[in-house]
Design an enzyme around this catalytic site. Structure first.
Site, short mmCIF file in Angstrom:
data_model
loop_
_atom_site.label_atom_id
_atom_site.label_comp_id
_atom_site.label_asym_id
_atom_site.label_seq_id
_atom_site.Cartn_x
_atom_site.Cartn_y
_atom_site.Cartn_z
N HIS A 96 -0.52 -6.83 -5.23
CA HIS A 96 -0.53 -8.09 -4.48
C HIS A 96 0.21 -9.14 -5.29
CE1 HIS A 96 -2.50 -12.14 -4.48
NE2 HIS A 96 -2.16 -12.09 -3.21
N HIS A 124 0.87 -1.17 0.00
CA HIS A 124 0.00 0.00 0.00
C HIS A 124 0.91 1.23 0.00
CE1 HIS A 124 -3.53 -2.48 0.70
NE2 HIS A 124 -2.90 -3.07 1.71
N ASN A 129 1.54 -13.47 -4.77
CA ASN A 129 1.88 -14.65 -3.98
C ASN A 129 2.15 -15.82 -4.90
OD1 ASN A 129 -0.37 -16.88 -3.89
ND2 ASN A 129 -1.47 -14.94 -3.85
#
Length: 292
Positions: free
Chosen positions: A128, A118, A130
């Site tokens: 994001h 952020h 992963n």
């Protein structure tokens, strides 16, 4: 767990840690090179531990969080390797996804890296990423991806993010990028808001062709795509002048992110139901958000 898969588990776990180290160094480099006010941001690193119901070791990892930096308002980069036996709720969830044999042998092993950033400047996009590997006695698979979450959209930024990911996926077959892009568009959709949470990216889950080495290489390339896809966007936008109205737009957009992660995100649900450190699981939540 002596199942003949220990070498593969070790390679995957080591790779996720290597990727974590590269990202942490890159993000701290962005802080070092930024000429803004305030202290240069640094990651606070905390070791996380997980225990089984009987108190035995069940793995853990590293939670690395930077707060209040010049570039990053809050960014977390977590890496973990956990194992043990899945509880009833998790077994049922796995069985519902088609994983065989969970009731007879509920052992599992999972390793991965998870990142959410952020930003201070509303013109710099949140992001994001992963990647992960999951094993049970009867199945194994990979998952993950990355998606861009700007509150103020720039078409050229979106194009760069997607083009970089496509370039890393195309060597595995030109059908991979459109398939994983469509998967991300579906996965990162917020039904109760009738909209996507960002401008998409790539995503896969339960990915297993039966060729572990090939699937692992694909997963590595998804991870390798992240920094060249994202860092140039931060470098371009971190000095853009912004207004109070821009900040308000950012805080409202962050509300979407929080809603998605708490209501729909599969990784959040898995982490909480398997007893992983709640602070690490909820690291993805923004420091400030707004609902109107």
């Amino acid at each position: 767990m002596s199942d003949g898969f220990e070498a593969e588990k070790s390679k995957a776990s080591q790779w996720f840690r290597t990727l974590r180290d590269e990202i942490v160094a890159s993000f701290e480099g962005l802080e070092d090179s930024h000429k803004g006010d305030g202290a240069v941001g640094r990651f606070e690193v905390t070791e996380t531990k997980r225990t089984s119901d009987d108190g035995s070791d069940a793995g853990g990892g590293l939670m690395s969080v930077m707060r209040g930096g010049r570039v990053f308002e809050k960014v977390g980069v977590n890496v973990s390797t956990v194992y043990g036996q899945l509880g009833d709720a998790a077994q049922k969830a796995m069985a519902a996804r088609g994983v065989p044999g969970m009731a007879e042998d509920p052992r599992f092993w999972a390793s991965g890296i998870s990142l959410v950033a952020h930003m201070q400047n509303p013109h710099a996009p949140a992001v994001h990423m992963n990647t992960r590997m999951f094993w049970t006695p009867h199945a194994w698979w990979f998952g993950g991806g990355s998606d861009l979450n700007p509150c103020i959209e720039y078409a050229e930024d979106t194009a760069h993010f997607h083009a970089t990911q496509k370039a890393h996926l195309d060597p595995h077959g030109e059908d991979h990028y459109p398939k994983l892009k469509a998967w991300a568009d579906e996965y990162f959709y917020i039904p109760h808001r009738n909209r996507a949470r960002g401008v998409g990216g790539i995503f896969m889950d339960d990915y297993c062709t039966g060729d572990w080495a090939a699937d692992f290489t694909l997963t590595q390339d998804i991870g390798k795509a992240f920094l060249p896809a994202y860092v140039p966007l931060v470098d371009k936008r971190r000095d853009t002048p912004w207004t109070d109205s821009d900040k308000d737009t950012q805080l409202i957009h962050r509300g979407l992110y929080a809603e998605y992660n708490l209501v729909y995100d599969r990784g959040t649900k898995f982490g909480l139901t398997t007893g992983h450190d709640a602070n690490a699981v909820l690291m993805s939540l923004p420091p400030l958000a707004k609902w109107v």
